[in-house]
Design an enzyme around this catalytic site. Structure first.
Site, PDB file in Angstrom:
ATOM      1  CE1 TYR A 143      98.514  27.811  32.733  1.00  0.00           C
ATOM      2  CE2 TYR A 143      99.357  27.516  34.961  1.00  0.00           C
ATOM      3  CZ  TYR A 143      98.558  27.093  33.912  1.00  0.00           C
ATOM      4  OH  TYR A 143      97.793  25.950  34.044  1.00  0.00           O
ATOM      5  CG  ASP A 247      98.789  33.877  39.744  1.00  0.00           C
ATOM      6  OD1 ASP A 247      99.148  33.195  40.731  1.00  0.00           O
ATOM      7  OD2 ASP A 247      98.322  33.373  38.700  1.00  0.00           O
ATOM      8  CE  LYS A 275     103.095  26.135  40.128  1.00  0.00           C
ATOM      9  NZ  LYS A 275     102.997  24.761  39.666  1.00  0.00           N
TER      10      LYS A 275
END
Length: 437
Positions: A143, A247, A275
């Protein structure tokens, strides 16, 4: 019986004027209903019906210091008293950039942004500007945010097998409303497949600008790279003039202070982080080599964003990193040891109740799934799990006072304690008993 009257009522109120009834579509999947929070502190969160939970959702990952951490809160309040955002530069940008360069092994320079999706968009733009090529290789089950140019659906990896010419099947969009052409530059491959990677990169290197990969497939089974896979990816991309992007929006500041690439000893050309870096405040960044980042320096690549590097976000990131660095980052060993204990305990309890399942754990994150195999090491196998059974298990765990993400991914924070692990294992025991009754 779990009390949810107030959450049910508020969800109905929200649906009248808030599209979908939630602020992020994923949250609508929670059963028996999307819960409404009243307050949270440390490793625990309380909902509007008065239920309290040990929290392993942790806001989908950012809360590495737990809820309402005093040091983080003080830093945020101090920054806010001086102004929320300026539209001008400030010392926090310089200080955070210096800290990130010191921490991230691959970064000579960084660029600050607001979300993981934005960081990925910038990294892809830099790769295309640098190489003059358009195509991007990404992998099934990974993702990289929800922008049209990278957001794909999650079919089985078998659909991505390439032929001898390195051609791949059409890439399915992740949602209605994406342009038919938005994914025209994406080449979708199975992850951890050495042959597929080598074939496509060598055949199509002339048109591939970048390969983007999560270092660990966290959202889809917490599957780790096979031995030598990331190293092979690094070697191939360097040889063929392709930008290698890791990522680390999930793994950055979670698997180690230097992220997964620091833990694994891999040096990508670009890395995206977010995050956990902000401890719950929205911030992200791209870090990379001076050679790639120069495209921002020269204004060849525009990097825009009204709130990029705002003083509240940079203060939150600096405070979070300070906490994580204390005592040479001993908190990482503590989190990992607690999660090893928890994951091993869950495996034992599934065996006790004769329930087939797998727990894939790496550092302070693991994925629990119900599946009748001994191990899950690829995306096709992960897709065979009983996802509905896990949703029911997560619902039962709410009744036991434990908040979980309905897809099976668990996070731990720096403030979870031994008592939380012991209480959670007792809750898992009771929930598994109810699951088979």
């Amino acid at each position: 019986m779990l009390k949810i009257d107030q959450s049910l009522s508020k969800y109905e109120q929200a649906k009248k004027h808030l599209a979908g009834g939630v602020a992020s579509s994923l949250r609508a999947s929670q059963k028996p209903t999307p819960l409404y929070a009243e307050s949270a502190k440390g490793a625990r969160i309380r909902d509007v019906d008065g239920n309290e939970y040990i929290d392993y959702l942790l806001a989908y990952g950012p809360l590495i210091l737990g809820h309402a951490h005093d040091g983080l809160t003080d830093a945020i309040l101090s920054a806010m008293r001086k102004g929320y955002t300026y539209g001008l530069q400030h010392d926090g940008e310089i200080e955070l950039a210096n800290v990130l360069i010191d921490i991230l092994p691959c970064a000579d320079k960084v660029a600050l942004s607001g979300s993981g999706t934005e960081a990925v968009m910038l990294a892809l733009r830099l790769a295309r500007a640098h190489t003059g090529k358009r195509k991007v290789v990404r992998f099934h089950g990974h993702y990289h945010g929800w922008s049209d140019s990278i957001f794909t659906s999650f079919p089985g990896a078998g659909l991505a097998q390439s032929d001898n010419d390195g051609q791949t099947a059409a890439v399915p969009p992740g949602t209605q409303g994406q342009s038919e052409n938005s994914l025209a530059d994406i080449i979708l491959l199975p992850w951890n497949d050495f042959a597929a990677l080598e074939n496509v990169l060598r055949v199509r290197a002339h048109e591939i600008a970048a390969v983007i990969s999560e270092p660990v497939m966290c959202n889809s089974g917490c599957i780790q790279p096979k031995s030598g896979y990331l190293e092979h990816l690094r070697t191939l991309t360097k040889e063929l003039g392709i930008v290698f992007i890791l990522d680390e929006v999930i793994t950055g500041f979670r698997l180690s202070l230097g992220g997964a690439h620091g833990r694994f000893g891999i040096k990508p050309d670009l890395v995206t982080i977010g995050k956990a870096m902000g401890g719950g405040i929205a911030i992200s960044a791209v870090g990379g080599s001076a050679e790639l980042m120069k495209h921002i320096d020269t204004a060849a690549v525009s990097h825009l964003g009204t709130l990029n590097g705002n003083s509240v976000a940079t203060s939150a990131a600096l405070a979070t990193i300070r906490e994580l660095k204390c005592d040479n980052g001993v908190v990482y060993d503590r989190m990992e040891n607690l999660f090893i204990q928890l994951s091993e305990g869950i495996r034992e309890l599934m065996h006790k109740h004769s329930i087939a399942g797998v727990v894939n754990q790496v550092g302070p994150v693991f994925h629990m799934m119900f599946i009748d195999v001994k191990e899950v090491t690829d995306f096709d196998t992960f897709n065979r799990r009983d996802s509905g059974k896990y949703v029911k298990f997560a619902e039962l765990m709410l009744e036991e006072g434990v908040l979980l993400r309905p897809n099976g991914l668990w996070y731990i924070s720096a403030v979870h304690e031994q008592a939380d692990i012991e209480a959670t294992l007792l809750a898992v025991d009771r929930a598994l008993c109810k699951l088979i009754s």
